[in-house]
Design an enzyme around this catalytic site. Structure first.
Site, mmCIF file in Angstrom:
data_model
loop_
_atom_site.group_PDB
_atom_site.id
_atom_site.type_symbol
_atom_site.label_atom_id
_atom_site.label_comp_id
_atom_site.label_asym_id
_atom_site.label_seq_id
_atom_site.Cartn_x
_atom_site.Cartn_y
_atom_site.Cartn_z
ATOM 1 C CB ILE A 114 1.045 -6.564 -1.534
ATOM 2 C CG1 ILE A 114 1.229 -5.352 -2.454
ATOM 3 C CG2 ILE A 114 0.840 -7.840 -2.333
ATOM 4 C CD1 ILE A 114 2.448 -5.446 -3.361
ATOM 5 N N GLY A 145 -0.810 2.495 2.394
ATOM 6 C CA GLY A 145 0.107 3.598 2.660
ATOM 7 C C GLY A 145 -0.635 4.910 2.677
ATOM 8 C CG PHE A 185 -0.657 7.032 -3.325
ATOM 9 C CD1 PHE A 185 -1.518 6.271 -4.089
ATOM 10 C CD2 PHE A 185 -0.051 8.119 -3.920
ATOM 11 C CE1 PHE A 185 -1.784 6.583 -5.405
ATOM 12 C CE2 PHE A 185 -0.295 8.447 -5.236
ATOM 13 C CZ PHE A 185 -1.167 7.678 -5.986
ATOM 14 C CG ASP A 211 7.252 10.110 4.364
ATOM 15 O OD1 ASP A 211 7.465 10.111 5.601
ATOM 16 O OD2 ASP A 211 6.254 9.573 3.853
#
Length: 440
Positions: free
Chosen positions: A30, A33, A35, A156
């Site tokens: 979905i 990022g 990460f 962030d």
């Protein structure tokens, strides 16, 4: 990751996560990022949980070291979300650190991230104000309510890190870059290597390496203008300073032409006073000098004013618990009236539900009475709950429902002023308040 007993209750089985995502199948992907990749899935509710048996929809973030984030960010994210709880922060379900995988699991928020809706013509100005308010309240908690003697600096803040639940309530996410600083001084400064996302990062932070809560305020100001203009922080269509949204905003502010970059369909909805209040605080957030930027608490107050000016709705005091359960609200459109109110109760209120109608009638609720207090049989400790409710109409009084014990409260208003109710609820009705048409 070394063994940390305090986090043992959050550990999840890698096999369960593989099963939930069909072994990280592309059909369950979905998002991406800093990460790594994010997958959707369903996990069984833990037997240690207070939730009823069944499954829970989750978002599963899988670390990919190639993306620049690693062990430190992984641990920071887990510690932050395990330590800090708020309605406007994403909910941590657990994590996995086995089989060469580093995975964090969150409660899945049905509508995804805010950045997907910036240009959405169906997202109204009132809804956008509500979203901004929710995110701002989350930041107030991080900056001033997260812990005794310290605050959390997110580092962030951006629209892709603000998630939206099914009711469009904002949830701040992605704490991998966060820092903790002291609150026992007027200004918190941390000297650190500048991190964040281009277009959102405080230029003073980049220049000096000095991080402060005002750096989050600057980033939030960028988000406010993303919401207003329906544009991303990086515009990209210009070759000068206007390639970033902040530069574009300041260019048009200087020439008094900000209306040219506001999302056109929003301009048709906005009440001028609401827009003025929003612009006043949003522009302060982008001030080059930190000392002239507002606090997040001030931002919440100004956004509440902008919303009230747009909707002509104000809220009464919230009676009962400020911390129990989850927030709820029912807001009536100008053409709607309440047709029925359903209340489940014994010695206190278990639940309340509302039915509305679009037709005219002459029955109006013009007041409310009730009581709230600590119910001894409740297993959650000294949490005040709503123990009775009574509704007054221009025809007759309905109630009281429940047991009239505890502190009494009441509110009354003119015919036609009721715009809804709000409060908090879990296994019981924890608190209750009224939404009223603001007085001119």
């Amino acid at each position: 990751m070394s063994n940390i007993p305090e986090l043992d209750h959050l550990k999840l089985s890698l096999d369960d996560i593989k099963l939930a995502t069909n072994n990280f199948a592309d059909d369950n992907l979905i998002g991406h990022g800093g990460f790594g990749r994010v997958y959707k899935g369903q996990l069984p509710v833990s037997t240690r949980s207070s939730e009823p048996a069944g499954t829970i929809n989750v978002a599963i973030k899988r670390l990919d070291g190639k993306h620049g984030q690693g062990e430190h960010e992984f641990l920071m994210e887990i510690f932050m979300l395990a330590s800090y709880k708020h309605d406007n922060l994403v909910t941590l379900i657990g994590f996995t650190d086995e089989g060469g995988e580093k995975i964090i699991v969150y409660k899945h928020e049905a509508r995804g991230s805010l950045d997907k809706y910036l240009a959405n013509k169906d997202l109204t100005w009132s809804q956008r104000l509500q979203i901004c308010l929710g995110a701002a309240r989350g930041l107030v908690y991080l900056h001033s309510g997260a812990g005794l003697g310290h605050r959390v600096l997110h580092r962030d803040i951006k629209s892709s890190n603000i998630l939206l639940d099914v009711n469009w309530e904002a949830k701040i996410s992605d704490f991998g870059l966060s820092k903790i600083g002291p609150t026992n001084q007027a200004h918190t400064f941390l000297v650190t290597k500048a991190c964040g996302t281009i277009g959102y990062v405080d230029p003073q932070y980049v220049k000096t390496g000095t991080l402060s809560k005002e750096s989050d305020v600057y980033s939030f100001g960028v988000v406010l203008f993303e919401v207003l203009c329906g544009r991303f922080a990086f515009v990209g269509e210009y070759e000068d300073e206007r390639r970033f949204l902040v530069g574009l905003v300041k260019h048009h502010e200087g020439s008094k032409t900000l209306d040219k970059i506001i999302l056109p369909n929003l301009q048709e909805q906005m009440k001028p006073d609401s827009l003025d209040a929003f612009l006043r605080i949003a522009l302060q957030c982008l001030n080059e000098q930190k000392k002239y930027r507002p606090t997040m608490r001030s931002i919440v107050q100004e956004l509440e004013i902008a919303l009230q000016l747009q909707t002509n709705i104000t809220s009464t005091r919230l009676w009962g618990s400020f911390a129990g359960g989850e927030p709820w609200s029912i807001r009536l459109e100008s053409h709607q009236k309440l047709r029925k109110i359903f209340i489940d109760h014994q010695s206190f209120i278990y639940s309340i539900a509302f039915a509305t109608q679009d037709i005219n009638n002459d029955l109006e609720i013009i007041g409310i009475q009730g009581t709230f207090g600590v119910v001894p049989t409740v297993p959650f400790g000294n949490i005040p709950l709503i123990s009775s409710l009574c509704f007054l109409t221009n025809k007759k009084t309905h109630g009281p429902f429940g047991m009239e014990e505890g502190t009494r409260f009441s509110e009354s208003w003119n015919v036609g002023s009721l715009r809804g109710f709000y409060g908090r609820a879990g296994s019981y009705l924890d608190s209750f308040g009224c939404l009223l048409k603001a007085m001119p």
